[in-house]
Structure formats: C-alpha cells, structure tokens
Design a protein around this motif. Structure first.
Motif, PDB file in Angstrom:
ATOM      1  N   SER A 281      36.211  27.718  41.444  1.00 44.92           N
ATOM      2  CA  SER A 281      34.708  28.078  41.472  1.00 44.92           C
ATOM      3  C   SER A 281      33.910  26.659  41.921  1.00 44.92           C
ATOM      4  O   SER A 281      32.809  26.955  42.087  1.00 44.92           O
ATOM      5  CB  SER A 281      34.457  28.347  40.112  1.00 44.92           C
ATOM      6  OG  SER A 281      34.651  27.413  39.070  1.00 44.92           O
TER       7      SER A 281
ATOM      8  N   ASP B 254      43.035  35.872  39.720  1.00 41.13           N
ATOM      9  CA  ASP B 254      42.322  35.490  40.943  1.00 41.13           C
ATOM     10  C   ASP B 254      42.335  36.226  42.116  1.00 41.13           C
ATOM     11  O   ASP B 254      41.497  35.934  42.898  1.00 41.13           O
ATOM     12  CB  ASP B 254      42.813  33.887  41.136  1.00 41.13           C
ATOM     13  CG  ASP B 254      44.366  34.063  41.907  1.00 41.13           C
ATOM     14  OD1 ASP B 254      44.958  35.194  41.790  1.00 41.13           O
ATOM     15  OD2 ASP B 254      45.035  33.284  42.325  1.00 41.13           O
TER      16      ASP B 254
ATOM     17  N   ASP C 265      41.803  26.097  36.864  1.00 40.25           N
ATOM     18  CA  ASP C 265      41.410  26.898  37.853  1.00 40.25           C
ATOM     19  C   ASP C 265      40.003  26.328  38.508  1.00 40.25           C
ATOM     20  O   ASP C 265      39.295  26.495  37.578  1.00 40.25           O
ATOM     21  CB  ASP C 265      41.166  28.300  37.673  1.00 40.25           C
ATOM     22  CG  ASP C 265      40.796  29.135  38.975  1.00 40.25           C
ATOM     23  OD1 ASP C 265      40.567  28.416  40.120  1.00 40.25           O
ATOM     24  OD2 ASP C 265      40.520  30.256  38.844  1.00 40.25           O
TER      25      ASP C 265
ATOM     26  N   SER D 102      43.455  28.079  43.045  1.00 37.69           N
ATOM     27  CA  SER D 102      44.039  28.708  41.788  1.00 37.69           C
ATOM     28  C   SER D 102      45.274  28.681  41.654  1.00 37.69           C
ATOM     29  O   SER D 102      46.370  28.667  42.554  1.00 37.69           O
ATOM     30  CB  SER D 102      43.311  30.081  41.655  1.00 37.69           C
ATOM     31  OG  SER D 102      43.591  30.965  42.567  1.00 37.69           O
TER      32      SER D 102
ATOM     33  N   ALA E  65      38.335  35.289  35.143  1.00 41.50           N
ATOM     34  CA  ALA E  65      37.692  34.079  35.938  1.00 41.50           C
ATOM     35  C   ALA E  65      36.380  33.504  35.195  1.00 41.50           C
ATOM     36  O   ALA E  65      36.370  31.884  35.040  1.00 41.50           O
ATOM     37  CB  ALA E  65      36.961  34.561  37.221  1.00 41.50           C
TER      38      ALA E  65
END
Length: 505
Positions: A141, A278, A138, A151, A220
């Motif tokens: 960010s 997500d 992922d 994601s 996350a």
C-alpha cells in the motif's frame, strides 16, 4: 548439478547431503521487499557442505535457535537429503518450518532429514524463507512509481523453492512428479494458504499440515495499519518509504521485533506479520476458500496437538492468548470482526467451556480458536472432493505430563523427524518414556512416508488402519502410545462452534 551450477555435498551414513543450495538471489538492496529472483549462475563446483546465513530474525519469541546459526539477508537456500543419486525416482518431501512467521530456520537440528530419508528411501528437502517484516509485512500500500513493494514475500519465497524442486530435484534422485509438502505451525499455515493459491497449483501433489493456524491470514485494512505502524517505529514518513531498502538490517529487525510483541498484546489472537489477502498470491481467506471448494484437488493430512496452547504459557509468549483476560479480549475482537454474527452463538461457545475465568478454560478456547476448529473446518471441506485424513496428536512423555505441558505445540516435531534431544537441557525423557516415544515416532514416520509414496498413510507394519475423514463418521486417528481411530472425537466442540468460520479479518 543444478540449473545454476554444480554443487558439492557430503555423505552421512549412506545418505547424500547438500546444505544451503541457493534457490534465489540474495534479497538485498532494491530486492529487499521484492519477489525472489533466480540466483546468478556460478562457475566451478559450489561447496554445499555447511549452512549459510539463516533468515534475519529477532529473539522475542523465546524459541530456541542454535547459537551457531548466523542471520543474514542471503538466506534463500534449501537443504537436500537423498538416499541415492541415480535414476530411481524417489518420493520428495519438502518441509516448511514454523515459528510464527517470524523465527526459525531449516538449519535447526530437529529438522535434519537423514533419519526420515533413510526410513522411506526418500528425498527430504527443507527450505528457508524470509520472516517477520522481511517476509510477511505487506508494504504494498506504500508503493510509489519509484519504489515498488510486494506482498506475501515469504510465500513467494516458498513458491520459488518449490519451483526449484520441480526443475532440479531429479538430479538428486527425486521424482518431481511426486512432491509432498509438509510443515508445522506457521509452516503448516503456509501450506493451507498455498493450497488455495493459484500460483502454487501443480507445484506439490500431496500435503501434510501439522497444527496450522489457518485463520491467521488477514485483510488489506489490517495490513495497512501494521505497515504504517512499522514506519512509525522506524521514525519514517510515507514519503521516505524508499529508505527501507537501505536501512541497516538490524534496525529493520528491531522494528519487526517490536511489532511481534506489540500487535498480539494490543489485539490478542492476532499476529503482527502473517499472510495477507492480496488478490494475487492469496486471492481470498484460505479457510473460507476451502469451504467454497476452491482448494487444490490433492490428498491432505491435517491435525493438531491435544494441548497446543500450553507451550505459549510456558514460554510466556504473547503470540497466543493464554490468560482469561487475553482470551476474553480475543473473543471481543472476533465478535467485532464479525458484526453480523449472532451474539447468542458467541455466548454459547463461551458457555461450553466450564470455569471460563480459570487458566485451563482459557488455554482450551485459545487452542480451539487458533488451531483445532480451523483444522476441522478444512478437513470437512476438503474431504468433499479430495482424500483427507484427520489426526490428533496426544502423545506426551511422563515428564511433559507431570509438568502440565502435555502434547503441546511443536512436541510432534522430533517424532516426525526421529530427532530427539536436539535442544540443550531437553527435559522430555527425565522421567522415562523414550522407548514408547521411539515406537510412536516410527509409526508416524512410516505413515507420513507411505502417504508421500502412495497417497495413503497406511503403515505396512501392522499399525492401526487409518480410514479417510468424511462427514458421516468423521473418523480421526488419535496418536498416542497406542494409536486408535475414533469417530468424531470433537463432536461437542464442533457442534458448538458450528460451520461459520470465526477468525480475524
């Protein structure tokens, strides 16, 4: 004929076969870390008689992939086996392969769908999806106004493939209103995750999850840390993140490989790349969502193998902790992720495994934390509102028993597809047991196909009746040389671990 153009397959023993039909465009360049896009339409008839490129992947997991399968980024395709291309609406089974979210392909010989299609007069579909850093890292960010990263790309690929099935499978003799997803290991983990994903609602109508690592879905914060470590390995700074789309694919896979090895070694019990919460594809932790009653209202078969962890000891893979030291570190990590959990509860769990300092107990704890308990938590929760069947696969040939491997992770695969001997130097039948294995395979295939056709895993050959799972009797099918139905076979284990979902966040 598909929505993108005509395709040419071939006939194998009266079964119609198509290989490598694209369901999405090649995820290259700016699409490398983006959602799958529809394939470009083509003119004429596309040859779909050979396998195309499999998803780019490394080799650190020591799992066998046929040497003639070449990796490449143009990998978003699927295969179809159909017993007839006519107006008959056959049940459709869509296979999602496993491999720790970092290795594998629908082109592997063990997943050939001809036998299964023939037994059930069904349509079998096997799909590819992006793996490792390309599918389950992922990077969202790190997105900027200029470079957007998304994601859960591997899950987005699977959803896109299921949309292709919905829109096209009638042309191949299948019923788009009767689709069963089935998968093993990370493929099964994908299924339990999709079962709580709003984006996947309505794309499948039944599900079979074989050995799902259902709690291997992370938050996350953990994903951000892994993403930054990925950049460090590639010697990139966040302001150079846009270069990821242009890097040679070999460099990307080498960095992904390093993470696959590094992360579980540092934090036993975790995977480097896996689905991430997500708020979109995965709105919450899947097992917790099941416990809250948020799973799709569809029939489910779920189960595990009796000796899941022994494979990882055999192939010396860090993907699953199998030594007392690694298991102890895993339990410390789980405790750190659940600071409000009772230390007495963790101590009770540990004390329920005799000889904790020995390998046998370590394998049992690893199996139960990674596979058995998540499956029990899901079965219990899902059965409150939808038909659910729970099994345990205990079948092992004399050779696998003698080697102290037993019914380990992935040994159920050839039984489901009826494809034995698909790897070189396969020792499965060195001490006999083929006749029994074929009988067990036949029962499993007939149950899986009956479930796909009618929503109930009732083999019509006189096999043992398999009642649904419910919380009063907890009836479980034990699949072995002879099938048996047992009430709550893991009662002590279940009561010791309790109702609280224990996993990494």
């Amino acid at each position: 004929m598909t929505a993108s153009g005509a395709v040419r397959g071939f006939v194998d023993d009266d079964v119609h076969v198509w290989r490598s039909i694209p369901y999405a465009a090649a995820p290259t360049g700016d699409l490398r870390f983006r959602s799958p896009q529809r394939p470009e339409p083509w003119d004429g008839v596309r040859d779909c008689t050979k396998f195309g490129s499999i998803a780019p992947q490394g080799t650190l997991t020591n799992l066998p992939i046929e040497s003639d399968l070449e990796p490449g980024e143009d990998c978003l395709w699927l295969n179809v086996w159909s017993t007839g291309v006519d107006d008959t609406a056959r049940p459709v089974l869509v296979w999602i392969h496993g491999g720790g979210y970092c290795i594998g392909s629908s082109a592997q010989a063990v997943y050939d769908g001809r036998n299964l299609a023939t037994v059930g007069d069904a349509v079998i579909v096997t799909i590819n999806y992006r793996l490792g850093a390309l599918g389950f890292l992922d990077l969202s960010s790190l997105s900027t106004d200029e470079h957007v990263f998304e994601s859960n790309l591997g899950l987005r690929d699977q959803i896109s493939a299921l949309e292709w099935v919905r829109d096209n499978i009638a042309e191949f003799g299948g019923d788009p209103g009767n689709v069963t997803v089935f998968g093993q290991s990370s493929g099964a983990g994908s299924i339990t995750t999709l079962m709580v994903s709003p984006r996947a609602a309505g794309l499948f109508h039944r599900a079979i999850a074989q050995s799902p690592p259902a709690t291997s879905v992370y938050g996350a914060e953990r994903a951000i840390g892994v993403a930054h470590r990925f950049l460090e390995i590639l010697e990139l700074t966040p302001d150079r993140v846009g270069e990821l789309c242009a890097l040679p694919i070999d460099r990307v896979i080498a960095a992904s490989d390093q993470l696959v090895d590094e992360v579980p070694a540092k934090t036993p019990g975790t995977l480097a790349m896996a689905p991430v919460v997500d708020g979109d594809i995965v709105p919450g932790y899947p097992v917790a969502a099941f416990r809250k009653g948020l799973s799709h209202r569809i029939p489910l078969i779920i189960g595990t193998n009796e000796d899941e962890a022994s494979l990882f000891r055999l192939i010396r893979s860090a993907m699953m902790p199998v030594t007392p030291g690694a298991v102890n570190e895993m339990l410390k990590g789980i405790a750190a992720d659940h600071p409000d959990a009772s230390h007495e509860k963790l101590a009770e769990i540990i004390s329920s495994y005799p000889d904790i300092s020995k390998a046998k107990a370590a394998l049992a704890i690893s199996r139960d934390a990674g596979f058995r308990m998540p499956s029990l938590w899901i079965a219990e929760a899902h059965s409150r509102h939808s038909p659910t069947w729970l099994y345990r696969f205990d079948q092992a040939t004399p050779m696998l028993k003698a080697a102290r491997v037993g019914a380990t992770h992935a040994t159920d695969l050839p039984y489901v597809f009826g494809n034995f001997g698909t790897i070189n130097f396969d020792p499965t039948f060195w001490l006999g047991g083929r006749k029994t294995a074929m009988e067990v395979s036949g029962r499993i295939q007939r149950r899986w196909l009956a479930f796909a056709t009618h929503g109930v895993p009732a083999a019509i050959d006189g096999s043992k009746h398999w009642p649904p799972y419910e919380e009063t009797k907890r009836l479980t099918l034990i699949i072995d040389s002879t099938d048996t139905v047992t009430s709550d076979p893991d009662r002590e284990l279940r009561e010791t671990w309790g109702d609280r979902v224990m996993g990494f966040s």
